[in-house]
Design an enzyme around this catalytic site. Structure first.
Site, PDB file in Angstrom:
ATOM      1  N   TYR A  16      31.229  19.172  36.995  1.00  0.00           N
ATOM      2  CA  TYR A  16      32.295  18.425  37.658  1.00  0.00           C
ATOM      3  C   TYR A  16      32.144  16.925  37.414  1.00  0.00           C
ATOM      4  O   TYR A  16      31.391  16.233  38.104  1.00  0.00           O
ATOM      5  CB  TYR A  16      32.293  18.708  39.162  1.00  0.00           C
ATOM      6  CG  TYR A  16      32.437  20.168  39.536  1.00  0.00           C
ATOM      7  CD1 TYR A  16      33.033  21.084  38.681  1.00  0.00           C
ATOM      8  CD2 TYR A  16      31.964  20.638  40.757  1.00  0.00           C
ATOM      9  CE1 TYR A  16      33.161  22.427  39.027  1.00  0.00           C
ATOM     10  CE2 TYR A  16      32.095  21.971  41.119  1.00  0.00           C
ATOM     11  CZ  TYR A  16      32.691  22.864  40.241  1.00  0.00           C
ATOM     12  OH  TYR A  16      32.817  24.193  40.583  1.00  0.00           O
TER      13      TYR A  16
ATOM     14  N   HIS B 209      26.551  29.392  36.442  1.00  0.00           N
ATOM     15  CA  HIS B 209      27.939  28.916  36.397  1.00  0.00           C
ATOM     16  C   HIS B 209      28.685  29.490  35.190  1.00  0.00           C
ATOM     17  O   HIS B 209      28.365  29.183  34.047  1.00  0.00           O
ATOM     18  CB  HIS B 209      27.947  27.386  36.323  1.00  0.00           C
ATOM     19  CG  HIS B 209      29.256  26.763  36.711  1.00  0.00           C
ATOM     20  ND1 HIS B 209      29.493  25.421  36.596  1.00  0.00           N
ATOM     21  CD2 HIS B 209      30.398  27.309  37.206  1.00  0.00           C
ATOM     22  CE1 HIS B 209      30.714  25.155  37.016  1.00  0.00           C
ATOM     23  NE2 HIS B 209      31.294  26.295  37.382  1.00  0.00           N
TER      24      HIS B 209
END
Length: 322
Positions: free
Chosen positions: A54, A142
């Site tokens: 992010y 992830h």
């Protein structure tokens, strides 16, 4: 706010999704990012989710700064492994932006897939450095969609090692699909899965195998992307709404409008039901909602707290689309 448990970790039922603090889609100032976290704290939110992906670490840095003065035992932070950040100062110096990944930040790094032991260890170490913490409450593999073999072996083993050391509290995987998450639950020693977009009013595929299996194995579930990236986020469904980050199909638009009509008839709103729907399953520990501003936080909390009549739930549950 009510809490539920993930292994030895207790999380609030509403979690703060910090992807937008990494300048997802548009820029956020440091002041606005801190104000959003401050508002979340005032509303009783104590679970915060971030990732190196992010904003090339920007989300982690901003979240760590905003939480730095809070008692460490009073909140839970999850982050993720699998994408190492490799320095690329020459790209940043040339003014290149990372917007191809959706984050409006200078391209100071590039992402490199790595679920090896060394990659996971380095990833957690870098995350802790950016957050300014000495431990991570939850670590997720992830998006290992194309990396099952490495993620399910060396990746999980490395996280287990960190869990045994107390560096990480709980371990799991986070993905936009349910089938591989079910495989992780079935074959690996994990505590939690984060399922994005597959446990929503519109897409309930996680209910078919993942939720029953997780309940059997005592693996907690965290639900993310409960609006399916926009389609379920407003009381009135727009014809140009997004589903899974692209223009929604006419079929999905019609289905969402049907769900919205059920809510309107019962005296509630579609986004309220969307936020609360996953929590109807006791195996779901938290719903993580993306928040960018204090207004986003207040809106998410109102939706989480709103009363959804029983008649609405009966009709919504019966109205299975996917």
């Amino acid at each position: 706010m009510r809490t539920r448990t993930i292994g030895r970790v207790s999380v609030t039922e509403l979690g703060f999704g910090a992807a937008q603090l990494g300048n997802l889609s548009r820029s956020v100032t440091d002041e606005d990012a801190r104000a959003a976290v401050d508002e979340a704290w005032s509303q009783g939110i104590r679970y915060f989710d971030t990732a190196p992906h992010y904003g090339l670490g920007l989300s982690e840095r901003r979240l760590g700064d905003a939480l730095a003065d809070r008692p460490r035992d009073d909140f839970v932070v999850s982050s993720k492994v699998g994408r190492l950040l490799i320095d690329t100062p020459e790209r940043a110096a040339a003014g290149v932006l990372d917007d191809a990944q959706g984050f409006i930040v200078p391209a100071t790094h590039r992402r490199r897939w790595d679920f090896s032991r060394d990659g996971v260890m380095r990833s957690v170490e870098d995350t802790l450095d950016r957050l300014g913490f000495d431990r991570l409450d939850i670590a997720y593999l992830h998006d290992p969609d194309a990396h099952w073999e490495q993620a399910s072996t060396s990746g999980v083993a490395a996280l287990m090692e960190l869990r045994d050391q107390g560096v990480v509290g709980a371990i799991g995987a986070g993905m936009n699909q349910a089938s591989m998450l079910a495989r992780f639950v079935r074959e690996c020693d994990i505590d939690v899965v984060m399922v994005a977009g597959r446990l929503t009013l519109l897409d309930r595929t996680a209910q078919l195998e993942l939720l029953p299996l997780a309940a059997e194995r005592k693996v907690a579930v965290v639900a993310a992307a409960v609006y399916n990236s926009g389609l379920l986020s407003t009381r009135i469904v727009s014809d140009d709404a997004s589903f899974d980050y692209r223009q929604a199909s006419p079929e999905n638009i019609r289905a969402a409008k049907d769900l919205a009509a059920i809510c309107d008839d019962a005296g509630c709103e579609l986004p309220e039901a969307a936020v609360q729907f996953p929590l109807r399953d006791r195996g779901v520990a938290s719903v993580v909602v993306g928040m960018r501003t204090p207004d986003h936080v207040r809106s998410a909390f109102r939706r989480y707290s709103a009363s959804v009549p029983a008649v609405a739930w009966r009709r919504l549950v019966e109205h299975s689309h996917m």
